[in-house]
Design a protein around this motif. Sequence first.
Motif, short mmCIF file in Angstrom:
data_model
loop_
_atom_site.label_atom_id
_atom_site.label_comp_id
_atom_site.label_asym_id
_atom_site.label_seq_id
_atom_site.Cartn_x
_atom_site.Cartn_y
_atom_site.Cartn_z
N LEU A 158 44.70 51.75 58.04
CA LEU A 158 43.89 52.63 57.45
C LEU A 158 43.20 51.92 58.71
CD1 LEU A 158 43.82 53.70 54.14
CD2 LEU A 158 44.42 54.70 56.28
N ALA A 159 41.67 52.67 58.71
CA ALA A 159 40.02 52.43 59.45
C ALA A 159 39.79 51.45 58.51
CB ALA A 159 39.35 53.16 60.08
N MET A 160 39.02 50.15 57.94
CA MET A 160 38.14 49.56 57.20
C MET A 160 37.08 48.44 57.22
SD MET A 160 41.70 48.80 54.81
CE MET A 160 42.43 47.20 56.13
N GLU A 161 36.30 48.47 56.56
CA GLU A 161 35.27 47.59 57.15
C GLU A 161 34.76 46.83 56.16
OE1 GLU A 161 31.10 50.04 56.81
OE2 GLU A 161 32.34 51.13 57.44
N PRO A 162 34.66 45.64 55.55
CA PRO A 162 33.49 44.29 54.44
C PRO A 162 32.66 45.08 54.28
CG PRO A 162 33.11 43.61 56.29
CD PRO A 162 34.01 45.03 57.50
N LEU A 163 32.69 45.60 52.82
CA LEU A 163 32.02 46.18 51.78
C LEU A 163 30.51 44.96 51.07
CD1 LEU A 163 32.89 49.55 50.03
CD2 LEU A 163 30.30 48.52 51.67
N GLY A 164 31.60 43.42 50.40
CA GLY A 164 31.31 42.67 50.35
C GLY A 164 31.97 41.61 48.84
N ASP A 165 31.83 40.49 48.45
CA ASP A 165 32.81 40.14 47.25
C ASP A 165 32.58 40.25 46.13
OD1 ASP A 165 33.46 37.27 47.05
OD2 ASP A 165 32.04 37.34 45.31
N ASP A 166 33.41 40.51 45.68
CA ASP A 166 34.39 41.42 44.40
C ASP A 166 35.09 40.40 43.37
OD1 ASP A 166 33.93 43.51 42.45
OD2 ASP A 166 36.38 43.60 42.70
N SER A 167 34.31 39.00 43.81
CA SER A 167 35.18 37.74 43.04
C SER A 167 35.26 37.94 41.65
CB SER A 167 34.80 36.36 43.71
OG SER A 167 35.27 36.58 44.91
N LEU A 168 36.76 37.53 40.83
CA LEU A 168 36.64 37.40 39.50
C LEU A 168 36.18 35.99 38.75
CD1 LEU A 168 39.40 39.09 39.37
CD2 LEU A 168 37.72 40.16 38.74
N VAL A 169 35.27 36.23 37.62
CA VAL A 169 34.28 35.07 37.45
C VAL A 169 34.97 35.11 35.39
CG1 VAL A 169 32.76 34.26 38.55
CG2 VAL A 169 32.41 36.37 37.10
N VAL A 170 34.84 33.87 34.83
CA VAL A 170 34.72 33.97 33.53
C VAL A 170 33.27 33.79 32.83
CG1 VAL A 170 35.99 33.16 31.87
CG2 VAL A 170 36.98 32.90 33.80
N ILE A 171 33.31 34.45 31.71
CA ILE A 171 32.26 35.20 30.98
C ILE A 171 32.56 34.51 29.91
CG2 ILE A 171 31.03 36.13 32.70
CD1 ILE A 171 31.42 38.34 31.34
N GLY A 172 31.24 33.87 29.40
CA GLY A 172 31.59 33.94 27.80
C GLY A 172 30.01 33.41 27.01
N GLN A 173 29.79 32.53 25.98
CA GLN A 173 28.58 33.36 25.35
C GLN A 173 27.93 32.06 25.78
OE1 GLN A 173 29.08 32.34 21.16
NE2 GLN A 173 27.00 33.75 20.08
N CYS A 174 26.20 31.92 25.86
CA CYS A 174 25.74 30.81 25.70
C CYS A 174 26.01 29.74 25.16
CB CYS A 174 24.28 30.81 25.69
SG CYS A 174 23.29 31.16 27.98
N GLY A 175 26.50 28.10 25.77
CA GLY A 175 26.24 27.39 25.38
C GLY A 175 27.85 26.87 24.26
N GLY A 176 28.48 27.79 24.96
CA GLY A 176 29.98 27.90 24.59
C GLY A 176 30.69 26.99 24.97
N ILE A 177 32.16 27.62 25.23
CA ILE A 177 33.21 26.49 25.56
C ILE A 177 33.19 26.28 27.08
CG2 ILE A 177 35.95 26.97 26.41
CD1 ILE A 177 35.33 28.63 23.64
N LEU A 178 32.57 27.77 27.57
CA LEU A 178 32.52 27.20 29.82
C LEU A 178 31.00 26.69 30.08
CD1 LEU A 178 32.65 30.95 30.62
CD2 LEU A 178 34.58 28.70 30.49
N ALA A 179 29.92 26.14 28.73
CA ALA A 179 29.23 25.07 28.80
C ALA A 179 28.90 23.74 29.97
CB ALA A 179 28.29 24.99 27.58
N GLY A 180 28.78 23.64 31.41
CA GLY A 180 28.03 22.74 31.93
C GLY A 180 30.04 22.71 32.34
N ARG A 181 30.60 24.38 33.34
CA ARG A 181 31.62 24.08 34.23
C ARG A 181 31.13 25.46 34.51
NH1 ARG A 181 36.90 23.82 31.19
NH2 ARG A 181 37.72 23.31 33.51
N THR A 182 31.70 25.33 35.96
CA THR A 182 31.68 25.44 37.54
C THR A 182 33.02 26.34 37.65
OG1 THR A 182 32.39 23.67 38.69
CG2 THR A 182 29.95 23.79 38.13
N GLU A 183 33.98 25.81 37.44
CA GLU A 183 35.53 26.33 37.57
C GLU A 183 36.48 25.66 36.82
OE1 GLU A 183 36.01 27.39 42.20
OE2 GLU A 183 37.03 25.19 41.25
N VAL A 184 37.24 26.73 36.81
CA VAL A 184 38.01 26.70 35.80
C VAL A 184 39.74 27.54 36.25
CG1 VAL A 184 37.20 26.27 33.15
CG2 VAL A 184 37.83 29.02 33.68
N THR A 185 40.43 27.54 35.31
CA THR A 185 41.99 28.60 36.21
C THR A 185 42.75 29.18 35.05
OG1 THR A 185 43.15 26.75 34.63
CG2 THR A 185 43.31 25.89 37.55
#
Length: 307
Positions: A158-185
């Motif tokens: 098919l004819a296609m063209e880029p529309l932009g980034d749609d990468s997935l991330v992990v979100i959680g409560q501020c100051g919670g488990i993800l605090a200070g992390r930039t990447e996780v598996t």
Amino acid sequence: MRYDLDDLRLFLHIVAEGSITAGARRMHLSLPSASARVRSLEHHAGVDLLIRGRRGVRPTPAGTTLARHARDVLDRTARLESAVASYARPPTAPLTLLGGGSAMHRLVPRALVSFLRAHPDVDVEVSESRTPRTVRMLADGEADLGVVLDREARDCGLAMEPLGDDSLVVIGQCGGILAGRTEVTYREVAEHPLVGLDAGSSLRRSIEKNLGPHAPAVRYRTTVAHLNTLVSLAAAGIGLAVVPRRAIAPHHPLDVCGLRDPWARRHHLLAWGTTGRAASAATAALAEHLRRAATSEPNGGDDLPAQ
């Protein structure tokens, strides 16, 4: 008492021109035919409608009243004919736009608002659809445009063209488990309680397909139908959530952490159908509104554009 609409038009032309001859010319009638029509009007009215003189004609008081009401009648008739004619015209087939759950969250609504306001005569049928199904429908001529994921639409022809980034991330409560992390598996994420989308959603199915048969066991505190609800639950600390980065509005108080898994890095593509309709002006216009929506809020924003 009934009046012929053409006779009323003729009478208005005569009054406007001040001459039966000139009025007849505007109606493409001969002078004898126009004079006969005027006499017929006067016969039906039972009074003289015109004062005839050597330099032309002018309406009597009764003629002035007739002219005023004739304009109203002809105006209403024109509006009525126009309203009915809109139903007699062959209907224009609506455009068909397909997209996954991520695209339906913000990108497609933004594009639809601006497109439908700018094109009131064009309708659009929108359906949530995973990329493989979208590609099939576009190839079969059953859809005009689709927002697809690059990893699942490669080499589809098919004819296609880029529309932009749609990468997935992990979100959680501020100051919670993800605090200070930039990447996780994802495997690290799965060690904690999650909130997720319903099992049938295109985003959930896409994630599970990429995880494969050896996916870690996940405990879902709850599953919901909409990304907005999912983001709110994660912000409230109910559980972590995997969402497209574009789904996160700036005002949400969240910790956001990138997913290290290769399948989490993905992009939206705009794919075109294979039928001749794909080149129509309406389809091209809808594509342009999708491009604008994709670039207007690269990191999230309000669900719909402020206008």
